[in-house]
Every structure is written in C-alpha cells, then in structure tokens.
Design a protein around this motif. Sequence first.
Motif, PDB file in Angstrom:
ATOM      1  N   LYS A 218       0.834  -1.206   0.000  1.00 47.10           N
ATOM      2  CA  LYS A 218       0.000   0.000   0.000  1.00 47.10           C
ATOM      3  C   LYS A 218       0.867   1.253   0.000  1.00 47.10           C
ATOM      4  CE  LYS A 218      -3.834  -2.230   2.472  1.00 47.10           C
ATOM      5  NZ  LYS A 218      -4.580  -2.302   3.758  1.00 47.10           N
ATOM      6  N   LEU A 219       1.908   1.240   0.810  1.00 44.48           N
ATOM      7  CA  LEU A 219       2.811   2.390   0.871  1.00 44.48           C
ATOM      8  C   LEU A 219       3.522   2.593  -0.463  1.00 44.48           C
ATOM      9  CD1 LEU A 219       4.111   4.612   2.637  1.00 44.48           C
ATOM     10  CD2 LEU A 219       5.886   2.934   3.244  1.00 44.48           C
ATOM     11  N   ILE A 220       3.981   1.506  -1.063  1.00 43.96           N
ATOM     12  CA  ILE A 220       4.680   1.580  -2.346  1.00 43.96           C
ATOM     13  C   ILE A 220       3.742   2.096  -3.431  1.00 43.96           C
ATOM     14  CG2 ILE A 220       5.704   0.178  -4.190  1.00 43.96           C
ATOM     15  CD1 ILE A 220       6.890  -1.592  -1.945  1.00 43.96           C
ATOM     16  N   PHE A 221       2.504   1.592  -3.432  1.00 44.18           N
ATOM     17  CA  PHE A 221       1.523   2.061  -4.406  1.00 44.18           C
ATOM     18  C   PHE A 221       1.318   3.571  -4.276  1.00 44.18           C
ATOM     19  CE2 PHE A 221      -2.796   3.333  -5.502  1.00 44.18           C
ATOM     20  CZ  PHE A 221      -2.961   2.781  -6.760  1.00 44.18           C
ATOM     21  N   GLY A 222       1.144   4.040  -3.045  1.00 41.92           N
ATOM     22  CA  GLY A 222       0.921   5.457  -2.807  1.00 41.92           C
ATOM     23  C   GLY A 222       2.084   6.313  -3.263  1.00 41.92           C
ATOM     24  N   ILE A 223       3.290   5.889  -2.942  1.00 40.95           N
ATOM     25  CA  ILE A 223       4.478   6.659  -3.339  1.00 40.95           C
ATOM     26  C   ILE A 223       4.605   6.706  -4.853  1.00 40.95           C
ATOM     27  CG2 ILE A 223       6.999   6.682  -3.308  1.00 40.95           C
ATOM     28  CD1 ILE A 223       6.853   5.583  -0.449  1.00 40.95           C
ATOM     29  N   ASN A 224       4.384   5.571  -5.520  1.00 43.09           N
ATOM     30  CA  ASN A 224       4.518   5.537  -6.976  1.00 43.09           C
ATOM     31  C   ASN A 224       3.500   6.431  -7.679  1.00 43.09           C
ATOM     32  OD1 ASN A 224       6.772   3.986  -7.701  1.00 43.09           O
ATOM     33  ND2 ASN A 224       5.702   2.071  -7.335  1.00 43.09           N
ATOM     34  N   VAL A 225       2.267   6.486  -7.163  1.00 45.05           N
ATOM     35  CA  VAL A 225       1.254   7.352  -7.767  1.00 45.05           C
ATOM     36  C   VAL A 225       1.617   8.818  -7.570  1.00 45.05           C
ATOM     37  CG1 VAL A 225      -1.143   8.156  -7.579  1.00 45.05           C
ATOM     38  CG2 VAL A 225      -0.652   5.701  -7.592  1.00 45.05           C
ATOM     39  N   LEU A 226       2.031   9.173  -6.352  1.00 45.13           N
ATOM     40  CA  LEU A 226       2.285  10.573  -6.025  1.00 45.13           C
ATOM     41  C   LEU A 226       3.610  11.090  -6.582  1.00 45.13           C
ATOM     42  CD1 LEU A 226       1.145  10.508  -2.281  1.00 45.13           C
ATOM     43  CD2 LEU A 226      -0.148  11.371  -4.238  1.00 45.13           C
ATOM     44  N   ILE A 227       4.605  10.223  -6.679  1.00 45.95           N
ATOM     45  CA  ILE A 227       5.943  10.674  -7.038  1.00 45.95           C
ATOM     46  C   ILE A 227       6.032  11.121  -8.495  1.00 45.95           C
ATOM     47  CG2 ILE A 227       7.068   8.568  -7.894  1.00 45.95           C
ATOM     48  CD1 ILE A 227       8.479  10.863  -5.142  1.00 45.95           C
ATOM     49  N   GLY A 228       5.121  10.619  -9.343  1.00 43.49           N
ATOM     50  CA  GLY A 228       5.134  11.041 -10.740  1.00 43.49           C
ATOM     51  C   GLY A 228       4.898  12.534 -10.862  1.00 43.49           C
ATOM     52  N   SER A 229       3.928  13.034 -10.120  1.00 46.51           N
ATOM     53  CA  SER A 229       3.651  14.470 -10.128  1.00 46.51           C
ATOM     54  C   SER A 229       4.775  15.251  -9.463  1.00 46.51           C
ATOM     55  CB  SER A 229       2.328  14.750  -9.403  1.00 46.51           C
ATOM     56  OG  SER A 229       1.253  14.101 -10.053  1.00 46.51           O
ATOM     57  N   ALA A 230       5.424  14.657  -8.452  1.00 48.18           N
ATOM     58  CA  ALA A 230       6.516  15.351  -7.757  1.00 48.18           C
ATOM     59  C   ALA A 230       7.718  15.540  -8.680  1.00 48.18           C
ATOM     60  CB  ALA A 230       6.921  14.572  -6.513  1.00 48.18           C
ATOM     61  N   GLY A 231       8.014  14.551  -9.526  1.00 44.44           N
ATOM     62  CA  GLY A 231       9.107  14.685 -10.479  1.00 44.44           C
ATOM     63  C   GLY A 231       8.840  15.804 -11.476  1.00 44.44           C
ATOM     64  N   ALA A 232       7.572  15.893 -11.915  1.00 49.76           N
ATOM     65  CA  ALA A 232       7.198  16.966 -12.827  1.00 49.76           C
ATOM     66  C   ALA A 232       7.286  18.317 -12.136  1.00 49.76           C
ATOM     67  CB  ALA A 232       5.774  16.732 -13.342  1.00 49.76           C
ATOM     68  N   LEU A 233       6.837  18.378 -10.883  1.00 43.48           N
ATOM     69  CA  LEU A 233       6.848  19.638 -10.146  1.00 43.48           C
ATOM     70  C   LEU A 233       8.269  20.156  -9.944  1.00 43.48           C
ATOM     71  CD1 LEU A 233       5.164  21.794  -8.730  1.00 43.48           C
ATOM     72  CD2 LEU A 233       5.245  20.415  -6.638  1.00 43.48           C
ATOM     73  N   ALA A 234       9.252  19.254  -9.843  1.00 39.12           N
ATOM     74  CA  ALA A 234      10.645  19.682  -9.677  1.00 39.12           C
ATOM     75  C   ALA A 234      11.106  20.500 -10.882  1.00 39.12           C
ATOM     76  CB  ALA A 234      11.547  18.460  -9.489  1.00 39.12           C
ATOM     77  N   LEU A 235      10.692  20.086 -12.093  1.00 41.90           N
ATOM     78  CA  LEU A 235      11.059  20.849 -13.288  1.00 41.90           C
ATOM     79  C   LEU A 235      10.266  22.154 -13.369  1.00 41.90           C
ATOM     80  CD1 LEU A 235      11.383  18.009 -15.954  1.00 41.90           C
ATOM     81  CD2 LEU A 235      13.143  19.022 -14.505  1.00 41.90           C
ATOM     82  N   VAL A 236       9.024  22.121 -12.909  1.00 40.28           N
ATOM     83  CA  VAL A 236       8.236  23.354 -12.843  1.00 40.28           C
ATOM     84  C   VAL A 236       8.890  24.334 -11.872  1.00 40.28           C
ATOM     85  CG1 VAL A 236       6.014  24.343 -12.130  1.00 40.28           C
ATOM     86  CG2 VAL A 236       6.067  22.245 -13.488  1.00 40.28           C
ATOM     87  N   ASP A 237       9.437  23.809 -10.764  1.00 39.32           N
ATOM     88  CA  ASP A 237      10.123  24.664  -9.794  1.00 39.32           C
ATOM     89  C   ASP A 237      11.256  25.454 -10.457  1.00 39.32           C
ATOM     90  OD1 ASP A 237       8.529  23.876  -7.668  1.00 39.32           O
ATOM     91  OD2 ASP A 237       9.850  22.225  -7.090  1.00 39.32           O
ATOM     92  N   ALA A 238      11.914  24.837 -11.430  1.00 39.28           N
ATOM     93  CA  ALA A 238      12.985  25.552 -12.137  1.00 39.28           C
ATOM     94  C   ALA A 238      12.419  26.675 -13.000  1.00 39.28           C
ATOM     95  CB  ALA A 238      13.789  24.581 -12.997  1.00 39.28           C
ATOM     96  N   ASP A 239      11.271  26.406 -13.640  1.00 38.68           N
ATOM     97  CA  ASP A 239      10.658  27.434 -14.489  1.00 38.68           C
ATOM     98  C   ASP A 239      10.324  28.690 -13.688  1.00 38.68           C
ATOM     99  OD1 ASP A 239      10.846  25.839 -16.709  1.00 38.68           O
ATOM    100  OD2 ASP A 239       8.794  25.087 -16.586  1.00 38.68           O
ATOM    101  N   PHE A 240       9.946  28.506 -12.421  1.00 37.85           N
ATOM    102  CA  PHE A 240       9.652  29.659 -11.574  1.00 37.85           C
ATOM    103  C   PHE A 240      10.850  30.059 -10.719  1.00 37.85           C
ATOM    104  CE2 PHE A 240       5.415  27.629 -12.195  1.00 37.85           C
ATOM    105  CZ  PHE A 240       4.886  28.627 -12.999  1.00 37.85           C
TER     106      PHE A 240
END
Length: 482
Positions: A218-240
């Motif tokens: 359950k923990l692994i499932f949750g991390i895998n679902v959420l981490i995809g958006s977090a990786g994208a947000l890291a690149l967005v953080d650079a844009d701002f």
Amino acid sequence: MSEKDMQSVIEDHALESVPESERQGWLSLSWNTAGIATTLIQLFFGALVTFVAGIKIGIIAGLIVTVVGGALGWAVGHIAFKSGLSSTVMSRIYGFGIKGSIIASAIYGFMILGFLAIENALLYKGFLFFFAIEDTLTAKIVIYGILTILWIVITTFGFKLVAKVSSYSLIAFFAVLLYMLFDIIAVSGQSWSSVLSFGAQFPPEVLASMGVTSDTDKLIFGINVLIGSAGALALVDADFGRYAKRSRDIGIAAFLGNIAMDICMLTIGGLVMFAGMPTITEYYMKVQGMDAATAAQTALQSPDSIAAAFIIFGGIIGFILMVLAQFKAQVLNTYSGSLALSNLFASLNWKPGRFVFVVMGNVIGLIMLYGQILALVNAWITILGVITTCFAGIMIADYFIVRPKLGQQDTAKFGAEEINWSGVLSTIIGVILAHYVLNTVVPIEFFTSLVVSGIVYPILRLYVFKPKYAVDGPNLRSLNMK
C-alpha cells in the motif's frame, strides 16, 4: 507601455537569463508552485491512494514524497536561480547539450501539455454535468474555444500576471474547498475521528489485482502514484525558480508546492470522497439507475468523476470550486508548456517568439483530447515520474558534482555541447533499469531512476564522454542565453 516593453513582457525571458531587477521573493513563487499542484486530478490521486492504502498509510506516503519532491525541487530550482534559466534551457548547459535538450523539452512539454489536455477535459465534463448539456460538436467548439482563448490571453503577458491570477484563484480555491470539506463531513453524520482513520476501501480481491496485498504494498503504491507528479513539479520549480531572489526563496516555494500537492490535496481528496461516498452512490442510483456496486465504482473510476462528485455535493459552490481549481492550473500549465516549446524549437533554430508557443501549446493540448488521455492517466504517471526524475537527477549531478570536479563551473567559459551523450545515455539507462529491469526488486521506481542517473552520469561524463564544449560564453549570448 511601449511596443518594445510589451514585446519584452510577452517574451518573458523565455530563452535568456532573468535579470536581477525582476527577481521575486518566496511568496510570489509559491503562488505558482502551489497553484499548479492543487487541481481536481490531484484530489483524484489523493482519493485513489487513500482508498487503496487507507488514510494513515496514504498520508505517510504523502509525507515521504513531500520531503523527496521538495528537496529535488529545491536542488533544481537552485540551479535555475543561479543561471536565471528555465528548466529546459538550463538542460542545454547542465546535462544534455543544445541538441540533446530537445529530448528534455519534448518529453517535459508532452507531459505538461498532457496535463493541460486532461484538465481541459475535466473542465469540459464538469460544464456538461452542471448545465446538463449534451456532448456535441457544438458544445466542444464553444467550451474548449472559450477556455483556450482564456489560457492564451492570460499566459501571454508573462510571469507577473500569471502569479497574480494564481494568487487570487488559489486563495479562493482553498476557501471554497475547506468550506465544502466541513459541510460534507457534517452532512454525512460521521465523526472526525472516523473519517481520519478509515482503512482501504477497495475489496481485498480488487487490491490483489493491483498487486497490493500488504501494508508495504500500500505504501509503495501510494508513493509511486504521487511521485510522478513530484518529479514533474521539480522541473516546474525551475521554471519559476529562475525568478527567485535567493536560493531559499525557491526552496520554500518548492516545499510549499509539495505540501499542497502531497499532503493537502491527498488528505482532502480522501476525506471528501470517503465521507461523501454515500451521497455520490445514492445520486448515481437514483438519477442514472445504477446498482450500488456500479455506482460506487463510477465515483472513483477516473479524474472526471471527482468533478461530478463536487457538483453533486455542492451544486453551484462545487461548480465554482471546479473552475477555480482548473483555472489557475491551466494558466500555469500553458506557461511552462510555452517555455518547453520555446527551447525545443530554438534548439532547431526557429525562434518566432513565446506567444507563438503559447498558442501552439494550446493547439497541441486540444489535439491530444482526441486520444484516450483521461483513461491513461494511471498508466503513464509512473513512467513520466521516472523520466522527469532522470532529467532532474542528471542536471543536479552535472551542477553539483561534475562541473566542480572538473573546475568548469564558469558557464561563460565552459558553455554547452551540441549533444551531451552522457546525459542522453544516462536517461535511457535510468528509465530502463527503473521501469523494466529493477522494478520488481525496487518497486519505487523514482528512487532507482534518481540514484542511477546520479551515479551513471558522473561516471560517463568524467571518464567516457569527456566535455568538448562547442559553444562558449559569447556564442551562448548569441543564442539569447546569459
């Protein structure tokens, strides 16, 4: 405002370093990092994770992703702060080279514009649901046409207007969302202790079909679902982050964005759907004639069901919530998408101006609506997380490890190569190992891609494909880069 000043505002330093005079503090940056992360699709992910893992394990997964995603965003954002460049332009110097950055721009642009298409579709279906409109070609042309014009007009005028729109809509969004949360729980008749302690809501056989048979799963499932958006947000953080006055400004903004996405949206999405499930189920049974099992499944089958759920809960207030959630995110998606496209085509020697790419990004988003994007969200979120994490990891490794080791931090002297094969190959190796080879050994693919890119890239860069800079400082400036 003169024509020259207007042109400068529209271009928004898309291919050049942001000057010191235009730098902003953490609050201005945070409106954007939190604004892009607080959407209906993130509420859907929150509901999905908590219904699979239970609220407590779901929140633990969110906390882990917040720490990792915030740190990753700060590291990438720091490079953007120092260079003044957006994520994809930055990848020319750090990790990929001028032509190699086309890969980063294409994949990151596809991802951001994919989210633009998804959020557009959610808004469209919400409009149909609220106004009881039939899904016709006329409805598509009118609704999508109005939305597209809105995103283009607002995004065209650069960072300041984008930040202002995001700030107002984010405050209003949270105000309406919290009102609905308390109202839904009160109407449900459940206590706060019960809604804050619910376990997995899917039957054991459904969880087993998803590969979830234990709390660790359950923990692994949750991390895998959420981490995809977090990786994208890291690149967005650079844009701002390129607009940051200090490194800690983008650091604070990066963590606030992850807190909003992985703790606030996850918790509220889970609580609202858990407390409101009887109301949603009853609605589908009465209005659409479904049986109880089908109604419950429909309520959480795709992100657009979240839009319907809030309208069922709150009527006009729920509709306003939906509009606020998507409005700010679409402006920010269009903004980052235009930056990615600007670098992609500039690397191919075509520079018509950022406005062209604002329009093009929206057109691509409309074209993508004809694919099965909404149905594929769960399937591609993990692999996108893996790829964007590789990009971030490689840029971090180049900036903090490779260039200091080689004594080549001065980008005016040591600029960019045509193609940095170390970065390209490290991405390919990282994705293959994380998603296809080691996924059964290390099921949280994000960590594999981050570690592999952080180890493989320095080895290749220092010992195999040693730097041979084809573009120095003066030539970088001719490319509209500092």
